[in-house]
Design an enzyme around this catalytic site. Structure first.
Site, PDB file in Angstrom:
ATOM      1  N   SER A 154       9.923 -51.121  35.436  1.00  0.00           N
ATOM      2  CA  SER A 154      10.155 -50.192  34.340  1.00  0.00           C
ATOM      3  C   SER A 154       9.672 -48.814  34.760  1.00  0.00           C
ATOM      4  O   SER A 154       8.838 -48.665  35.647  1.00  0.00           O
ATOM      5  CB  SER A 154       9.410 -50.649  33.080  1.00  0.00           C
ATOM      6  N   HIS A 195      12.300 -34.455  32.981  1.00  0.00           N
ATOM      7  CA  HIS A 195      12.685 -33.285  33.764  1.00  0.00           C
ATOM      8  C   HIS A 195      12.950 -32.134  32.797  1.00  0.00           C
ATOM      9  O   HIS A 195      13.530 -32.342  31.723  1.00  0.00           O
ATOM     10  CB  HIS A 195      13.951 -33.550  34.589  1.00  0.00           C
ATOM     11  N   CYS A 233      11.577 -53.341  30.927  1.00  0.00           N
ATOM     12  CA  CYS A 233      11.997 -54.731  31.011  1.00  0.00           C
ATOM     13  C   CYS A 233      11.015 -55.578  30.211  1.00  0.00           C
ATOM     14  O   CYS A 233       9.850 -55.221  30.055  1.00  0.00           O
ATOM     15  CB  CYS A 233      12.012 -55.210  32.455  1.00  0.00           C
TER      16      CYS A 233
END
Length: 270
Positions: A118, A123, A146
């Site tokens: 995971s 950004h 996950c």
């Protein structure tokens, strides 16, 4: 769609192999009249949302969704922008069981990190229009997990961490997991809209649109602020210093920018 495993104790064959990914863009719109003011806005954004600050935000996200941080990578860029990536793994706790129920996560007051299969990434993209003084700050965030943990619980927190004029979100559950009988399950929690994970007071502030493809476990929501106060969009300028003509022109520029982003298309000038 199957029932919540927390309540119905779904017994799986091995690990929960479902991947749950929340991806969204947050936009902050601003008017900076001169080239010097536009440069100042970019510098301000770069300072407020530098890699160190973003790392703290993502660390809080990991806490909210119940994940352990395994690794963090972060970078400030020249001339502007920053990135943070985290790898995470599911944190098992018996005192506060993990939940995917359709309820909002906490508010803020209540980098690259590596998780086990995971991750969380952020950004930033500050930019300016070359002619009309509009500057736009975009944050792209991906939370991919996950197992039982779901990124949706962090959504409410993240919206309030940034000056969010527009938020565009996608939530997707991929793959399948198998129960003890061998039957495949393509989702492990109830969901009919991302909006169910956003606080009521927050939803009241935004115009919202859903485009959901239930059979593909794909959910899409767009949000745009309803109220428009010009004072909130001016950088190093006061409304009282502007003429009525200037105020009307700037408001028209700002509204067009917001509508173009919200509907993902260019609007012809009138």
């Amino acid at each position: 769609m199957i029932k919540n495993p927390k309540k119905f104790k779904l017994k799986l064959q091995g690990f929960n192999n479902l991947t749950k990914t929340l991806s969204f863009n947050i936009y902050d719109i601003c008017y900076a009249k001169t080239e010097q003011q536009r440069k100042g806005y970019i510098e301000y954004i770069d300072d407020v949302y530098n890699a160190e600050r973003l790392t703290q935000i993502l660390t809080n996200v990991a806490d909210i969704i119940g994940a352990n941080i395994l690794n963090i990578a972060r970078q400030d860029y020249e001339p502007q922008g920053a990135s943070v990536t985290m790898l995470i793994c599911e944190e098992h706790t018996f005192l506060d069981p993990l939940s995917n129920e359709q309820t909002p996560g906490p508010l803020p007051d209540a980098v690259l990190a590596h998780l086990d299969k995971s991750h969380i990434t952020v950004h930033t993209y500050p930019e300016s229009h070359p002619d009309n003084g509009i500057s736009t700050f975009r944050v792209d965030i991906d939370v991919s997990t996950c197992g039982l943990i779901s990124p949706l619980k962090a959504l409410n927190y993240l919206i309030h961490c940034f000056d969010s004029d527009i938020v565009i979100m996608d939530y997707r559950v991929r793959g399948f997991t198998r129960d003890k009988s061998g039957r495949k399950h393509y989702i492990d929690h109830k969901i009919n809209s991302i909006q169910n994970y956003i606080a009521r007071d927050t939803k009241a502030l935004y115009q919202m649109i859903d485009v959901n493809v239930y059979q593909e476990n794909l959910f899409h929501t767009k949000m745009m602020l309803k109220e428009f106060d010009l004072d909130n969009y001016l950088f190093e300028i006061q409304v009282s210093d502007l003429s009525k003509y200037e105020k009307d022109k700037i408001e028209r520029y700002l509204r067009r920018e917001m509508m173009e982003i919200f509907y993902s298309e260019n609007i012809p000038k009138v």
